[in-house]
Scaffold this active site. Structure first.
Site, PDB file in Angstrom:
ATOM      1  N   GLU A 105      41.901  34.839  45.495  1.00 33.28           N
ATOM      2  CA  GLU A 105      42.660  36.002  44.575  1.00 33.28           C
ATOM      3  C   GLU A 105      41.649  37.065  44.703  1.00 33.28           C
ATOM      4  OE1 GLU A 105      43.773  36.436  40.104  1.00 33.28           O
ATOM      5  OE2 GLU A 105      44.400  34.546  41.023  1.00 33.28           O
ATOM      6  N   ASP A 107      41.610  40.947  42.691  1.00 34.41           N
ATOM      7  CA  ASP A 107      42.267  41.388  41.848  1.00 34.41           C
ATOM      8  C   ASP A 107      41.849  42.886  41.186  1.00 34.41           C
ATOM      9  OD1 ASP A 107      43.284  38.903  40.883  1.00 34.41           O
ATOM     10  OD2 ASP A 107      41.738  38.425  39.663  1.00 34.41           O
ATOM     11  N   GLU A 109      42.984  44.596  37.649  1.00 30.64           N
ATOM     12  CA  GLU A 109      43.542  44.361  36.364  1.00 30.64           C
ATOM     13  C   GLU A 109      43.075  45.698  35.458  1.00 30.64           C
ATOM     14  OE1 GLU A 109      43.583  39.734  35.700  1.00 30.64           O
ATOM     15  OE2 GLU A 109      41.857  40.681  34.807  1.00 30.64           O
ATOM     16  N   HIS A 122      39.441  46.475  35.990  1.00 37.20           N
ATOM     17  CA  HIS A 122      38.486  45.222  35.975  1.00 37.20           C
ATOM     18  C   HIS A 122      38.914  44.749  37.627  1.00 37.20           C
ATOM     19  CE1 HIS A 122      37.191  41.281  34.612  1.00 37.20           C
ATOM     20  NE2 HIS A 122      38.048  40.711  35.545  1.00 37.20           N
TER      21      HIS A 122
END
Length: 288
Positions: A105, A107, A109, A122
């Site tokens: 993953e 990310d 965020e 994030h």
């Protein structure tokens, strides 16, 4: 966090900035054709003939969507306008992920906040089901007033996170040191808007104000390299030469240092309390 010098430097960079180019062919996706709403019922909407997508959150549910196809390496972009006003407790996501318990993953965020306070961006990287590689940033603009572009360059050698074509983070392949790196599993693009007021805003101290609901985030201009693979052919290879131009040049390295100096607010590689037995092996001075 950012002083006048940092903001001035940013303006100068933008005026002289040349957009990063890619040899990998890419195309603007149509949300109707290339993505699917996956949860939240009618809280997710595709508008303008597939050119705009909105996700909403109310006290009953959030919403989300994903790409119909998977891909292995390349570059993806998304223009996002985040929840405006008091967004405390909300999390808007844009990320790549494979499936299964040992998933990979990458990310983005966006952690909401009370009106007037900055969002926290994030970032994290998971490989073989393990993450804990967080870096967090404030943004140098209001991400709720206009659309801004968020990008992920994913190569066998490294992952680059970009905001408006400015690199903010590089995660290098350190498999030689025993650090897992996401390079063997195909991923889809996912995005969601959901309630996380148990942790998202000041560690859960500030709760979602449901009187402000529904909360809405806006998406447009989803782009990805044209090397897509179906879920039944995840072992297909992708020539690294197609994304050679997605390296960071000298100007990009200056922008990276600027973003990290003035806007980074957390780096797991400096969190000695979190790693009393020693920092992770990838926590060294990057060549970038």
């Amino acid at each position: 966090m950012a002083g006048t010098t940092g903001k001035g430097f940013y303006v100068g960079m933008v005026l002289g900035m040349v957009m990063m180019s890619s040899m990998a062919a890419s195309c603007a996706a149509n949300f109707l054709q290339d993505t699917e709403l996956t949860w939240g019922g009618d809280r997710g909407k595709v508008l303008n003939g597939g050119q705009l997508l909105t996700l909403s959150l109310d006290k009953f549910s959030g919403s989300g969507f994903q790409s119909k196809k998977q891909f292995l390496f390349g570059k993806i972009d998304m223009d996002i306008k985040l929840v405006s006003g008091n967004s405390a407790g909300t999390v808007t996501t844009f990320y790549l992920s494979s499936e299964g318990p040992n998933h990979d993953e990458i990310d983005f965020e966006f952690l909401g906040n009370v009106s007037g306070d900055p969002y926290i961006l994030h970032t994290n990287v998971f490989a073989q089901g393990k993450g804990n590689k967080e870096q967090q940033f404030y943004l140098w603009f209001d991400p709720t007033r206009n659309f801004h572009k968020y990008s992920i360059i994913w190569k066998p050698q490294h992952i680059i996170f970009l905001v408006d074509n400015i690199p903010i983070r590089v995660f290098e392949n350190e498999e030689a040191k025993g650090v897992p790196f996401p390079k063997d599993q195909a991923m889809r693009m996912y995005s969601s808007l959901w309630n996380a007021d148990d942790w998202a805003t000041r560690g859960g101290l500030v709760k979602t104000d449901w009187s402000k609901a529904p909360f809405t985030a806006y998406y447009r201009n989803f782009k990805a390299t044209d090397h897509f693979i179906s879920s039944s052919s995840s072992s297909d290879s992708f020539s690294d030469s197609k994304v050679q131009s997605n390296e960071i040049d000298a100007n990009g390295r200056r922008r990276l240092r600027w973003a990290q100096k003035y806007f980074m607010i957390y780096d797991y590689c400096t969190d000695l309390k979190r790693f009393p037995q020693g920092l992770p092996p990838e926590c060294k001075r990057s060549r970038f």
